[in-house]
Design a protein around this motif. Structure first.
Motif, PDB file in Angstrom:
ATOM      1  N   ILE A  68      11.072   4.122  -8.505  1.00  0.00           N
ATOM      2  CA  ILE A  68      10.226   2.980  -8.141  1.00  0.00           C
ATOM      3  C   ILE A  68      10.946   2.020  -7.198  1.00  0.00           C
ATOM      4  CG2 ILE A  68       8.926   3.118 -10.300  1.00  0.00           C
ATOM      5  CD1 ILE A  68      10.477   0.679 -11.269  1.00  0.00           C
ATOM      6  N   TYR A  69      12.281   2.142  -7.128  1.00  0.00           N
ATOM      7  CA  TYR A  69      13.051   1.255  -6.254  1.00  0.00           C
ATOM      8  C   TYR A  69      13.354   1.883  -4.894  1.00  0.00           C
ATOM      9  CZ  TYR A  69      13.607  -1.487 -10.465  1.00  0.00           C
ATOM     10  OH  TYR A  69      13.358  -2.228 -11.592  1.00  0.00           O
ATOM     11  N   LEU A  70      12.882   3.102  -4.670  1.00  0.00           N
ATOM     12  CA  LEU A  70      13.111   3.731  -3.373  1.00  0.00           C
ATOM     13  C   LEU A  70      12.343   3.047  -2.234  1.00  0.00           C
ATOM     14  CD1 LEU A  70      13.256   7.512  -4.355  1.00  0.00           C
ATOM     15  CD2 LEU A  70      15.148   5.932  -3.900  1.00  0.00           C
ATOM     16  N   PRO A  71      11.070   2.623  -2.440  1.00  0.00           N
ATOM     17  CA  PRO A  71      10.393   1.890  -1.357  1.00  0.00           C
ATOM     18  C   PRO A  71      11.113   0.605  -0.945  1.00  0.00           C
ATOM     19  CG  PRO A  71       8.776   2.750  -2.881  1.00  0.00           C
ATOM     20  CD  PRO A  71      10.121   2.975  -3.518  1.00  0.00           C
ATOM     21  N   PRO A  72      11.583  -0.259  -1.889  1.00  0.00           N
ATOM     22  CA  PRO A  72      12.354  -1.425  -1.455  1.00  0.00           C
ATOM     23  C   PRO A  72      13.639  -1.055  -0.720  1.00  0.00           C
ATOM     24  CG  PRO A  72      11.568  -1.744  -3.688  1.00  0.00           C
ATOM     25  CD  PRO A  72      11.273  -0.324  -3.329  1.00  0.00           C
ATOM     26  N   PHE A  73      14.276   0.047  -1.134  1.00  0.00           N
ATOM     27  CA  PHE A  73      15.485   0.500  -0.438  1.00  0.00           C
ATOM     28  C   PHE A  73      15.153   0.881   1.001  1.00  0.00           C
ATOM     29  CE2 PHE A  73      18.288   4.185   0.655  1.00  0.00           C
ATOM     30  CZ  PHE A  73      19.435   3.447   0.903  1.00  0.00           C
ATOM     31  N   ALA A  74      14.067   1.634   1.176  1.00  0.00           N
ATOM     32  CA  ALA A  74      13.643   2.018   2.526  1.00  0.00           C
ATOM     33  C   ALA A  74      13.302   0.783   3.353  1.00  0.00           C
ATOM     34  CB  ALA A  74      12.441   2.956   2.447  1.00  0.00           C
TER      35      ALA A  74
ATOM     36  N   LEU B 229       0.829  -1.210   0.000  1.00  0.00           N
ATOM     37  CA  LEU B 229       0.000   0.000   0.000  1.00  0.00           C
ATOM     38  C   LEU B 229       0.861   1.256   0.000  1.00  0.00           C
ATOM     39  CD1 LEU B 229      -2.736   1.421   0.186  1.00  0.00           C
ATOM     40  CD2 LEU B 229      -2.632   1.121   2.671  1.00  0.00           C
ATOM     41  N   LEU B 230       1.882   1.289   0.853  1.00  0.00           N
ATOM     42  CA  LEU B 230       2.753   2.457   0.927  1.00  0.00           C
ATOM     43  C   LEU B 230       3.529   2.650  -0.376  1.00  0.00           C
ATOM     44  CD1 LEU B 230       4.145   2.105   4.564  1.00  0.00           C
ATOM     45  CD2 LEU B 230       2.520   3.808   3.718  1.00  0.00           C
ATOM     46  N   ALA B 231       3.960   1.540  -0.990  1.00  0.00           N
ATOM     47  CA  ALA B 231       4.684   1.634  -2.257  1.00  0.00           C
ATOM     48  C   ALA B 231       3.791   2.177  -3.361  1.00  0.00           C
ATOM     49  CB  ALA B 231       5.241   0.260  -2.642  1.00  0.00           C
ATOM     50  N   VAL B 232       2.528   1.735  -3.379  1.00  0.00           N
ATOM     51  CA  VAL B 232       1.574   2.225  -4.376  1.00  0.00           C
ATOM     52  C   VAL B 232       1.315   3.711  -4.179  1.00  0.00           C
ATOM     53  CG1 VAL B 232      -0.824   2.090  -5.151  1.00  0.00           C
ATOM     54  CG2 VAL B 232       0.485  -0.006  -4.785  1.00  0.00           C
TER      55      VAL B 232
END
Length: 230
Positions: free
Chosen positions: A138-144, A116-119
């Motif tokens: 788009i890869y910043l949420p996985p990094f976080a 949800l947060l990534a979307v």
């Protein structure tokens, strides 16, 4: 949307030909190599089912990216991103269960919250002025998420935390390689996307070593801790 439409996103590609990105394509073999190394370290067919799945997904990331950097169509791009996303979600769920001792239901809720947060983050980036990251936002949420996992592991599994911190540092390098690819075209026509592949393979190896270290006792002697990082 025409899923068969050709896409040209990186410096190395100069046309729609199948072999127009040889370095970007062949560098995906690093993921296959990492999967092979992890398969051997984890015990091969004797490893647990979740570890085998994650290793298979790393190989799939390499194969999906290989297809994309040869075929270079919209459907191939979706395949490429899809395997990466699947690895992130499965890894996060297994991290919650293995490292934090959460139930399947609780870990499932955590994964759902991350999605949800990534979307929401993705939607926000479309409304705001574009970032100068060549689509890498788009890869910043996985990094976080990786940084959060490293912090969560800190007090419970020091070895895991060290591996995940290393993975975070590698992620910064790899995302920089991806972000500057178009910008350096005039001075380096081959681009830097190959670094995204090679460094990301090392990053995924570090993530998996962290997960495989989850059974190590936090009170283990320092000499064993150092040895495990080699």
């Amino acid at each position: 949307m025409n899923w068969l439409e050709s896409v040209d996103l990186y410096c190395e590609r100069t046309g729609p030909e199948l072999w127009s990105e040889p370095l970007n394509a062949l560098s995906n073999l690093a993921f296959i190599g990492v999967a092979a190394l992890l398969w051997r370290r984890a015990g091969g067919r004797h490893s647990s089912a979740d570890i085998r799945l994650l290793i298979a997904l790393i190989a799939a990331v390499g194969l999906g990216s290989l297809v994309f950097h040869t075929v270079a169509t919209r459907w191939a791009a979706l395949l490429d991103i899809g395997f990466i996303a699947l690895f992130v979600l499965v890894y996060h769920q297994r991290f919650q269960v293995r490292l934090l001792g959460k139930s399947a239901a609780a870990s499932g809720r955590d994964v759902g919250a991350f999605v949800l947060l990534a979307v929401l983050f993705g939607a926000a980036t479309r409304l705001l002025p574009p970032l100068a990251l060549n689509g890498s936002e788009i890869y910043l949420p996985p990094f976080a998420l990786l940084l959060v996992c490293a912090r969560q592991a800190g007090g419970r599994a020091p070895q895991t935390a060290r591996w995940l911190k290393l993975a975070g540092a590698l992620f910064l390098v790899s995302i920089t390689c991806r972000a500057i690819d178009q910008a350096i075209c005039p001075i380096w026509p081959l681009g830097s996307h190959v670094g995204w592949h090679l460094v990301n393979a090392a990053m995924l190896y570090s993530c998996m070593r962290g997960l495989l270290a989850d059974s190590a006792a936090p009170s283990a002697p320092a000499k064993h801790t150092v040895k495990s990082m080699i």
